[in-house]
Write an enzyme that holds these catalytic residues in place. Structure first.
Site, PDB file in Angstrom:
ATOM      1  CE  LYS A  92     -15.552 -31.703   4.384  1.00 16.05           C
ATOM      2  NZ  LYS A  92     -15.595 -31.859   2.921  1.00 16.05           N
ATOM      3  CB  THR A  93     -14.331 -24.936   4.495  1.00 14.56           C
ATOM      4  OG1 THR A  93     -13.582 -26.146   4.643  1.00 14.56           O
ATOM      5  CG2 THR A  93     -13.546 -23.790   5.082  1.00 14.56           C
ATOM      6  CG  ASP A 149     -12.478 -27.030   8.005  1.00 15.98           C
ATOM      7  OD1 ASP A 149     -13.111 -28.062   7.684  1.00 15.98           O
ATOM      8  OD2 ASP A 149     -12.156 -26.152   7.173  1.00 15.98           O
ATOM      9  CD  GLU A 150      -9.553 -30.325   6.104  1.00 20.73           C
ATOM     10  OE1 GLU A 150      -9.704 -31.556   6.018  1.00 20.73           O
ATOM     11  OE2 GLU A 150      -9.496 -29.563   5.123  1.00 20.73           O
ATOM     12  CD  GLN A 194     -11.318 -34.309   1.648  1.00 24.10           C
ATOM     13  OE1 GLN A 194     -10.432 -33.507   1.409  1.00 24.10           O
ATOM     14  NE2 GLN A 194     -12.582 -33.964   1.689  1.00 24.10           N
ATOM     15  NE  ARG A 215      -8.254 -31.076  -2.340  1.00 25.53           N
ATOM     16  CZ  ARG A 215      -9.309 -30.857  -1.563  1.00 25.53           C
ATOM     17  NH1 ARG A 215      -9.556 -29.661  -1.089  1.00 25.53           N
ATOM     18  NH2 ARG A 215     -10.167 -31.824  -1.283  1.00 25.53           N
TER      19      ARG A 215
HETATM   20  P1  ATP Z   1     -12.860 -29.978   1.296  1.00 21.77           P
HETATM   21  O1  ATP Z   1     -13.388 -31.317   1.680  1.00 21.77           O
HETATM   22  O2  ATP Z   1     -11.947 -30.084   0.118  1.00 21.77           O
HETATM   23  O3  ATP Z   1     -12.314 -29.209   2.445  1.00 21.77           O
HETATM   24  P2  ATP Z   1     -15.293 -28.490   1.556  1.00 21.77           P
HETATM   25  O4  ATP Z   1     -16.374 -29.485   1.758  1.00 21.77           O
HETATM   26  O5  ATP Z   1     -14.787 -27.782   2.727  1.00 21.77           O
HETATM   27  O6  ATP Z   1     -14.118 -29.171   0.720  1.00 21.77           O
HETATM   28  P3  ATP Z   1     -15.690 -25.870   0.459  1.00 21.77           P
HETATM   29  O7  ATP Z   1     -14.263 -25.550   0.260  1.00 21.77           O
HETATM   30  O8  ATP Z   1     -16.420 -25.267   1.576  1.00 21.77           O
HETATM   31  O9  ATP Z   1     -15.854 -27.468   0.480  1.00 21.77           O
HETATM   32  O10 ATP Z   1     -16.504 -25.581  -0.869  1.00 21.77           O
HETATM   33  C1  ATP Z   1     -16.038 -25.996  -2.159  1.00 21.77           C
HETATM   34  C2  ATP Z   1     -16.376 -24.949  -3.213  1.00 21.77           C
HETATM   35  O11 ATP Z   1     -17.758 -24.949  -3.464  1.00 21.77           O
HETATM   36  C3  ATP Z   1     -16.026 -23.554  -2.774  1.00 21.77           C
HETATM   37  O12 ATP Z   1     -15.565 -22.828  -3.883  1.00 21.77           O
HETATM   38  C4  ATP Z   1     -17.338 -23.019  -2.272  1.00 21.77           C
HETATM   39  O13 ATP Z   1     -17.401 -21.615  -2.338  1.00 21.77           O
HETATM   40  C5  ATP Z   1     -18.319 -23.656  -3.247  1.00 21.77           C
HETATM   41  N1  ATP Z   1     -19.664 -23.840  -2.675  1.00 21.77           N
HETATM   42  C6  ATP Z   1     -20.011 -24.546  -1.600  1.00 21.77           C
HETATM   43  N2  ATP Z   1     -21.337 -24.505  -1.378  1.00 21.77           N
HETATM   44  C7  ATP Z   1     -21.857 -23.738  -2.347  1.00 21.77           C
HETATM   45  C8  ATP Z   1     -23.193 -23.301  -2.681  1.00 21.77           C
HETATM   46  N3  ATP Z   1     -24.241 -23.649  -1.959  1.00 21.77           N
HETATM   47  N4  ATP Z   1     -23.340 -22.523  -3.763  1.00 21.77           N
HETATM   48  C9  ATP Z   1     -22.275 -22.164  -4.518  1.00 21.77           C
HETATM   49  N5  ATP Z   1     -21.012 -22.535  -4.267  1.00 21.77           N
HETATM   50  C10 ATP Z   1     -20.795 -23.323  -3.199  1.00 21.77           C
HETATM   51 MG    MG Z   2     -12.855 -27.689   3.584  1.00 20.58          MG
END
Ligand code: ATP
Ligand code: MG
Length: 721
Positions: A35-36, A220-221, A251, A606
């Protein structure tokens, strides 16, 4: 125009979200699904394809640390600096607007931001002056009440008169508090948001200007936004479909602070043309960690429901360690981290996550004892230390004479012969004539009712502040701070204080001068604020993310709350005990229990490679000893995903029945783990580990008096108790 680097590393759903035409969009997805990443890539993409100037983009995140990271990642993708892109926390952005438009926000130019400690002190003093007894009106409750009203957008004047005596009194206090803050030019955190909202709501020209300026707003969040934050976003995006939010209902962990998960539903109602995109692949964790986290969160009712999968393989089982007590727990964790580092792992890839800040001390001690560098996030911040607050109070007074909280803090620190009676007189005049304490002090001097000594002392204080301001005019910021620290008498005060305590305070004051020297004025300044005001604001808003040396490789310690959005290869989720996690207050309340479970989900997700879960069979916390049961969350993880760790003894059994038990007694020769022993010099203790055999046999003992020690059995005289 090269956009391949921006979209190549995305999966289909992510790419769709990043490249979608401008419209309201909700990315609803589980932890670690990108997402981020989508948010960052979308901003970069909009700039790169010319859909928007950096100037027209706003991004809101939850912590200063996340904001910094986000900016760095965008700059990295685009290879250009992005100063005019607004990235920050809700508080940071609201503050920026209030500084720019202080007059329209009905604030003095020199308004000061109070952190929650300052706010509590102001409330205490107010209750005192209203003759309300602390025990019947606990200041923390009053603070909670006031902030909760503000988070809902409710001012004292909006509250209905009631017959409920308690409620009526609270309302009076809230009113008095508002008056006091407005008289002193003080703004608390909740006020930043509320006033930021009112500023836009009540100034249509301004609102129109910012609506036109920000063509794209990203959050975000989103699941953790509260009523006033959401109302503020609505104002800024009114009539436009330019709000892009990402979040995860599983979350949502700030309900206790007014966050409204309903905002996700409201968004869907208020922006009828929105598009929803779900991301389902997790890129962060191993299959086992993900499965365990999914199993836990499945116990919550009323979820929006998402399935996450990963193709990164099963990985190691989650490791479970039952410690004898909190010291053994800390010892275990630190030893595992040391082993990780010995095998080439980075310290900064290891995180110790706990439910409550008070748990960090044990880990800090063990880390210090083994000279392992670490950094605690969000504990007692550097800027929260008493000596630093005292120095800042002088600086605040120099900038704003009406800052009553600062006046009161340092009027007699260091002692200068201004007694409690004089201070009471000043307070009484301030109250009766609606003056600031500074102005009241001048009135009191002019009344000539004080003794000559008291008068001189008081004049001395006022003159000191004036002189410091005059001298400071042409000085660099750090020279100002240095001058204040020295001429206020604070430095001398702490130099005289005995032993380590005083020494540490002196060092901290020196560090404050240093912080002022390193303060990046250019980067932070946009609103034409004075450097001093900017520095003071920085001190109030900065959440301690910067403590320690940024470049040193440190083990990361923080609460699970502050770990939101972050990831680490190795995660220790510690203190998994009933009454601690889930917290005592939540066990009888299903809504709160579910929030604790979401917190557990956040903590577990995490972890990238390895997750350790630990609990102690006896724990001393807040000065009390308890024998807690293992957390119910442990039982919610299927046994086949967990492996129990036993030190040395190679017992490992699946945790099919995690029951409270007495310290295990695994026999290893002459002594047993958990056995109580007595040593002539060190007193009573408990055996933690046994190593070696014969003449080399060593035992590790946790002594009540002197802590943990290794002893050679051949020499140590131990009596079994
Ligand atoms: P959270 O809910 O904990 O905030 P999030 O959904 O925001 O998580 P991110 O932090 O954006 O998730 O991504 C999680 C990990 O996965 C990061 O290390 C990111 O670089 C990696 N990632 C996300 N998408 C891809 C992709 N398409 N290919 C490779 N790595 C990815
Ligand atoms: Mg995130």
């Amino acid at each position: 125009m090269d956009v391949t680097s921006i979209i190549d590393s995305l999966n289909d759903a992510q790419r769709q979200a990043v490249t979608a035409p401008s419209q309201a969009m909700l990315i609803l997805a589980g932890a670690g699904s990108g997402k981020t990443r989508v948010l960052v890539h979308r901003i970069a993409w909009q700039i790169q394809v010319g859909a928007s100037h950096a100037h027209s983009i706003m991004a809101v995140t939850f912590t200063n640390k996340a904001a910094k990271e986000m900016r760095a990642r965008i700059e990295n993708l685009l290879n250009i600096p992005t100063q005019n892109l607004w990235i920050g926390t809700f508080h940071g952005i609201a503050h920026r607007l209030l500084r720019r438009h202080a007059a329209q926000a009905k604030l003095p130019e020199t308004f000061q931001v109070m952190d929650s400690g300052d706010q509590l002190r102001v409330i205490k003093r107010l209750l005192n002056s209203l003759n309300l007894d602390d025990s019947k009106w606990p200041p923390r409750e009053v603070q909670w009440f006031i902030n909760a009203q503000k988070d809902e957008g409710i001012r004292a004047r909006h509250m209905l008169e009631t017959n409920d005596l308690h409620q009526r009194q609270m309302l009076l206090v809230y009113k008095a508090y508002e008056e006091l803050c407005s008289r002193s030019g003080l703004v608390d955190f909740a006020e930043l948001l509320l006033r930021g909202h009112e500023l836009l709501r009540d100034n249509p020209d301004l609102l129109e200007f910012y609506q036109a300026r920000f063509r794209h707003i990203h959050v975000d969040e989103f699941q953790d936004t509260n009523t006033i934050q959401y109302a503020w976003l609505r104002l800024l995006t009114d009539g436009k479909d330019n709000l892009f939010v990402v979040g995860d209902d599983d979350q949502s962990i700030y309900g206790w602070r007014g966050a409204k998960i309903e905002n996700i539903y409201n968004f869907q109602k208020h922006y009828p043309n929105h598009q929803v995109i779900k991301l389902e692949q997790n890129y962060r964790s191993t299959g086992t960690i993900l499965k365990a986290a999914n199993k836990i969160i499945a116990n919550n009712a009323g979820r929006m429901g998402k399935e996450l999968w990963t193709d990164s393989g099963e990985g190691e089982p989650c490791a479970l360690y039952a410690a004898f007590n909190e010291q053994d727990e800390a010892y275990f964790v630190v030893e595992r981290i040391r082993a990780w580092v010995n095998e080439g792992g980075l310290r900064s890839d290891a995180a110790i996550l706990y439910r409550s800040n008070a748990q960090s001390r044990q880990f800090e001690e063990k880390l210090m004892a083994t000279a392992t560098p670490y950094r605690v996030y969000g504990g007692l911040r550097f800027f929260d230390r008493a000596e630093i607050k005292n120095a800042l109070a002088y600086l605040r007074l120099m900038s704003n004479r009406d800052d009553d909280a600062s006046f009161e803090r340092v009027i007699n620190t260091p002692t200068r012969g201004i007694g409690a009676k004089t201070i009471d007189d000043i307070r009484a005049i301030a109250r009766d004539q609606s003056l600031s304490l500074w102005a009241a002090a001048i009135v009191l001097i002019n009344q000539r009712t004080l003794s000559a000594r008291a008068t001189n002392a008081l004049i001395g204080f006022l003159e000191l502040i004036k002189a410091l301001s005059v001298q400071a005019v042409d000085l660099e910021l750090y020279e100002k701070v240095k001058r204040v620290v020295e001429n206020s008498g604070l430095m001398e005060l702490y130099q005289k204080e005995k032993m380590d305590k005083g020494e540490e305070k002196v060092e901290n004051l020196e560090e404050l001068v240093n912080a002022a020297r390193l303060f990046n004025f250019d980067q932070e300044n946009e609103e034409g604020m004075s450097e001093l005001d900017l520095f003071l604001t920085h001190a109030a808003l900065e959440s301690g993310d910067n403590q320690g040396d940024d470049f040193e490789d440190c083990v990361q310690l923080m609460t699970i709350h502050s770990a939101k959005g972050l990831e680490f290869k190795l995660v220790f989720l510690v203190g998994m005990e009933e009454g601690l996690f889930p917290s005592q207050q939540s066990v009888d309340d299903i809504a709160r229990l579910e929030e604790e479970r979401r917190l557990c989900y956040v903590g577990m997700t995490r972890a990238m490679k390895q997750l350790y879960l630990t609990y102690a069979e006896s724990r001393r916390l807040y000065g009390r000893e308890s024998y807690p049961r293992p957390s119910r969350f442990l039982r919610e993880i299927p046994a086949e995903l967990i492996q129990e760790v036993r030190l040395r003894a190679t017992v490992s059994r699946p945790a099919t029945s995690i029951q409270p038990k007495n310290p295990p007694s695994i026999s290893t020769g002459s002594y047993q783990l958990g056995q109580r022993v007595h040593h002539d010099k060190f007193g009573e203790g408990v055996v933690l580990q046994i190593e070696g055999s014969g003449a080399q046999e060593r035992v590790q003992i946790n002594f009540k008096q002197v802590g943990v020690k290794w002893l050679m059995l051949a020499y140590a005289k131990l009596d079994v108790l």
